[in-house]
Design a protein around this motif. Structure first.
Motif, PDB file in Angstrom:
ATOM      1  N   LEU A   4     -37.611  21.538 -41.543  1.00 27.10           N
ATOM      2  CA  LEU A   4     -36.609  22.401 -40.931  1.00 27.10           C
ATOM      3  C   LEU A   4     -35.617  22.890 -41.995  1.00 27.10           C
ATOM      4  O   LEU A   4     -35.179  24.041 -41.979  1.00 27.10           O
ATOM      5  N   TYR A   5     -35.285  22.018 -42.923  1.00 28.59           N
ATOM      6  CA  TYR A   5     -34.418  22.373 -44.051  1.00 28.59           C
ATOM      7  C   TYR A   5     -34.991  23.584 -44.786  1.00 28.59           C
ATOM      8  O   TYR A   5     -34.275  24.554 -45.056  1.00 28.59           O
ATOM      9  N   GLU A   6     -36.274  23.550 -45.096  1.00 28.73           N
ATOM     10  CA  GLU A   6     -36.930  24.659 -45.791  1.00 28.73           C
ATOM     11  C   GLU A   6     -37.035  25.891 -44.900  1.00 28.73           C
ATOM     12  O   GLU A   6     -36.848  27.021 -45.363  1.00 28.73           O
ATOM     13  N   GLN A   7     -37.332  25.705 -43.622  1.00 30.86           N
ATOM     14  CA  GLN A   7     -37.443  26.833 -42.697  1.00 30.86           C
ATOM     15  C   GLN A   7     -36.135  27.606 -42.595  1.00 30.86           C
ATOM     16  O   GLN A   7     -36.135  28.825 -42.447  1.00 30.86           O
ATOM     17  N   LEU A   8     -35.030  26.875 -42.680  1.00 27.89           N
ATOM     18  CA  LEU A   8     -33.725  27.524 -42.585  1.00 27.89           C
ATOM     19  C   LEU A   8     -33.310  28.213 -43.887  1.00 27.89           C
ATOM     20  O   LEU A   8     -32.380  29.009 -43.879  1.00 27.89           O
ATOM     21  N   GLY A   9     -33.974  27.897 -44.986  1.00 27.63           N
ATOM     22  CA  GLY A   9     -33.653  28.551 -46.244  1.00 27.63           C
ATOM     23  C   GLY A   9     -33.204  27.618 -47.343  1.00 27.63           C
ATOM     24  O   GLY A   9     -32.750  28.067 -48.395  1.00 27.63           O
ATOM     25  N   GLY A  10     -33.270  26.311 -47.092  1.00 26.43           N
ATOM     26  CA  GLY A  10     -32.939  25.332 -48.120  1.00 26.43           C
ATOM     27  C   GLY A  10     -31.469  25.279 -48.477  1.00 26.43           C
ATOM     28  O   GLY A  10     -30.591  25.646 -47.684  1.00 26.43           O
ATOM     29  N   GLU A  11     -31.207  24.828 -49.688  1.00 27.75           N
ATOM     30  CA  GLU A  11     -29.834  24.570 -50.136  1.00 27.75           C
ATOM     31  C   GLU A  11     -28.884  25.763 -49.987  1.00 27.75           C
ATOM     32  O   GLU A  11     -27.766  25.590 -49.487  1.00 27.75           O
ATOM     33  N   PRO A  12     -29.281  26.983 -50.387  1.00 27.58           N
ATOM     34  CA  PRO A  12     -28.328  28.097 -50.258  1.00 27.58           C
ATOM     35  C   PRO A  12     -27.889  28.342 -48.814  1.00 27.58           C
ATOM     36  O   PRO A  12     -26.716  28.600 -48.546  1.00 27.58           O
ATOM     37  N   THR A  13     -28.843  28.234 -47.892  1.00 25.00           N
ATOM     38  CA  THR A  13     -28.497  28.455 -46.486  1.00 25.00           C
ATOM     39  C   THR A  13     -27.635  27.328 -45.943  1.00 25.00           C
ATOM     40  O   THR A  13     -26.671  27.575 -45.216  1.00 25.00           O
ATOM     41  N   ILE A  14     -27.960  26.096 -46.300  1.00 26.34           N
ATOM     42  CA  ILE A  14     -27.174  24.954 -45.817  1.00 26.34           C
ATOM     43  C   ILE A  14     -25.747  25.050 -46.350  1.00 26.34           C
ATOM     44  O   ILE A  14     -24.787  24.795 -45.622  1.00 26.34           O
ATOM     45  N   GLU A  15     -25.599  25.445 -47.590  1.00 28.61           N
ATOM     46  CA  GLU A  15     -24.257  25.602 -48.165  1.00 28.61           C
ATOM     47  C   GLU A  15     -23.459  26.655 -47.400  1.00 28.61           C
ATOM     48  O   GLU A  15     -22.313  26.430 -47.021  1.00 28.61           O
ATOM     49  N   LEU A  16     -24.067  27.802 -47.151  1.00 30.21           N
ATOM     50  CA  LEU A  16     -23.403  28.867 -46.403  1.00 30.21           C
ATOM     51  C   LEU A  16     -23.138  28.439 -44.961  1.00 30.21           C
ATOM     52  O   LEU A  16     -22.053  28.687 -44.419  1.00 30.21           O
ATOM     53  N   LEU A  17     -24.107  27.778 -44.354  1.00 26.79           N
ATOM     54  CA  LEU A  17     -23.962  27.285 -42.983  1.00 26.79           C
ATOM     55  C   LEU A  17     -22.742  26.378 -42.861  1.00 26.79           C
ATOM     56  O   LEU A  17     -21.911  26.555 -41.962  1.00 26.79           O
ATOM     57  N   VAL A  18     -22.618  25.419 -43.757  1.00 28.21           N
ATOM     58  CA  VAL A  18     -21.516  24.458 -43.680  1.00 28.21           C
ATOM     59  C   VAL A  18     -20.183  25.153 -43.905  1.00 28.21           C
ATOM     60  O   VAL A  18     -19.211  24.893 -43.186  1.00 28.21           O
ATOM     61  N   THR A  19     -20.109  26.056 -44.859  1.00 28.04           N
ATOM     62  CA  THR A  19     -18.859  26.778 -45.123  1.00 28.04           C
ATOM     63  C   THR A  19     -18.430  27.581 -43.901  1.00 28.04           C
ATOM     64  O   THR A  19     -17.284  27.495 -43.449  1.00 28.04           O
ATOM     65  N   LYS A  20     -19.346  28.343 -43.342  1.00 27.81           N
ATOM     66  CA  LYS A  20     -19.022  29.173 -42.172  1.00 27.81           C
ATOM     67  C   LYS A  20     -18.746  28.313 -40.933  1.00 27.81           C
ATOM     68  O   LYS A  20     -17.882  28.642 -40.123  1.00 27.81           O
ATOM     69  N   PHE A  21     -19.488  27.223 -40.798  1.00 21.89           N
ATOM     70  CA  PHE A  21     -19.280  26.301 -39.685  1.00 21.89           C
ATOM     71  C   PHE A  21     -17.857  25.747 -39.713  1.00 21.89           C
ATOM     72  O   PHE A  21     -17.160  25.754 -38.695  1.00 21.89           O
ATOM     73  N   TYR A  22     -17.393  25.278 -40.868  1.00 27.64           N
ATOM     74  CA  TYR A  22     -16.046  24.721 -40.941  1.00 27.64           C
ATOM     75  C   TYR A  22     -14.973  25.782 -40.774  1.00 27.64           C
ATOM     76  O   TYR A  22     -13.888  25.480 -40.263  1.00 27.64           O
ATOM     77  N   HIS A  23     -15.253  27.019 -41.130  1.00 26.27           N
ATOM     78  CA  HIS A  23     -14.292  28.093 -40.834  1.00 26.27           C
ATOM     79  C   HIS A  23     -14.082  28.188 -39.330  1.00 26.27           C
ATOM     80  O   HIS A  23     -12.954  28.345 -38.860  1.00 26.27           O
ATOM     81  N   ARG A  24     -15.170  28.104 -38.589  1.00 26.30           N
ATOM     82  CA  ARG A  24     -15.082  28.162 -37.128  1.00 26.30           C
ATOM     83  C   ARG A  24     -14.369  26.929 -36.560  1.00 26.30           C
ATOM     84  O   ARG A  24     -13.495  27.049 -35.704  1.00 26.30           O
ATOM     85  N   VAL A  25     -14.779  25.763 -37.026  1.00 25.57           N
ATOM     86  CA  VAL A  25     -14.209  24.516 -36.520  1.00 25.57           C
ATOM     87  C   VAL A  25     -12.715  24.451 -36.803  1.00 25.57           C
ATOM     88  O   VAL A  25     -11.915  24.098 -35.930  1.00 25.57           O
ATOM     89  N   ALA A  27     -10.699  26.837 -37.198  1.00 18.27           N
ATOM     90  CA  ALA A  27      -9.975  27.877 -36.452  1.00 18.27           C
ATOM     91  C   ALA A  27      -9.856  27.531 -34.968  1.00 18.27           C
ATOM     92  O   ALA A  27      -9.156  28.209 -34.224  1.00 18.27           O
ATOM     93  N   ASP A  28     -10.517  26.467 -34.549  1.00 15.28           N
ATOM     94  CA  ASP A  28     -10.507  26.039 -33.150  1.00 15.28           C
ATOM     95  C   ASP A  28      -9.287  25.148 -32.924  1.00 15.28           C
ATOM     96  O   ASP A  28      -9.182  24.072 -33.506  1.00 15.28           O
ATOM     97  N   PRO A  29      -8.340  25.576 -32.094  1.00 21.96           N
ATOM     98  CA  PRO A  29      -7.103  24.807 -31.903  1.00 21.96           C
ATOM     99  C   PRO A  29      -7.323  23.390 -31.366  1.00 21.96           C
ATOM    100  O   PRO A  29      -6.509  22.504 -31.601  1.00 21.96           O
ATOM    101  N   MET A  30      -8.415  23.169 -30.665  1.00 23.79           N
ATOM    102  CA  MET A  30      -8.695  21.830 -30.154  1.00 23.79           C
ATOM    103  C   MET A  30      -9.213  20.913 -31.267  1.00 23.79           C
ATOM    104  O   MET A  30      -8.923  19.725 -31.277  1.00 23.79           O
TER     105      MET A  30
END
Length: 129
Positions: A4-25, A27-30
């Motif tokens: 699944l790691y490879e299907q998603l795009g490996g390290e570059p995608t996981i890095e971007l995913l985590v960065t964007k994920f934490y931007h969302r988290v 920004a969530d007041p809860m």
């Protein structure tokens, strides 16, 4: 068959995913107050390594088990299913924003859901052996 790691795009995608994920988290007041005083760079580094292992990629994770890693948040902020559900919502939204395949998103969400008891302190079993 690729991981699944490879299907998603490996390290570059996981890095971007985590960065964007934490931007969302964060920004969530809860959810944002739960991260007060936590180094965001270190948090992202641990999350990238954890996700790599959880999704079948390289194992460079050396963090604590999920129960121990979240215990202080549970004590201080009353971490609950409501919070966990919000995190899952942000994870799915981030994956969709990165144009991940719906099948891959479903698999990631199943893996994330499997950690609920550990994150919420309902199980002392380590998430990563």
């Amino acid at each position: 068959m690729s991981s699944l790691y490879e299907q998603l795009g490996g390290e570059p995608t996981i890095e971007l995913l985590v960065t964007k994920f934490y931007h969302r988290v964060l920004a969530d007041p809860m959810l944002a107050p739960m991260f007060d005083g936590i180094d965001p760079d270190r948090l992202e580094q641990h999350q990238r390594r954890f996700l790599a292992v959880a999704l079948g990629g390289p194992n460079a994770y050396q963090g604590r088990d999920l129960t121990s890693a979240h215990a202080h948040i549970a004590r201080r902020h009353g971490l609950s299913d409501l919070h966990f559900d919000a995190v899952l919502k942000h994870l799915a939204a981030t994956l969709r924003a990165l144009n991940a395949d719906e099948s891959a998103i479903a698999q990631v969400m199943t893996i994330a859901e499997s950690t609920r008891s550990m994150v919420l302190g309902r199980s002392a079993q380590a998430a990563v052996a």
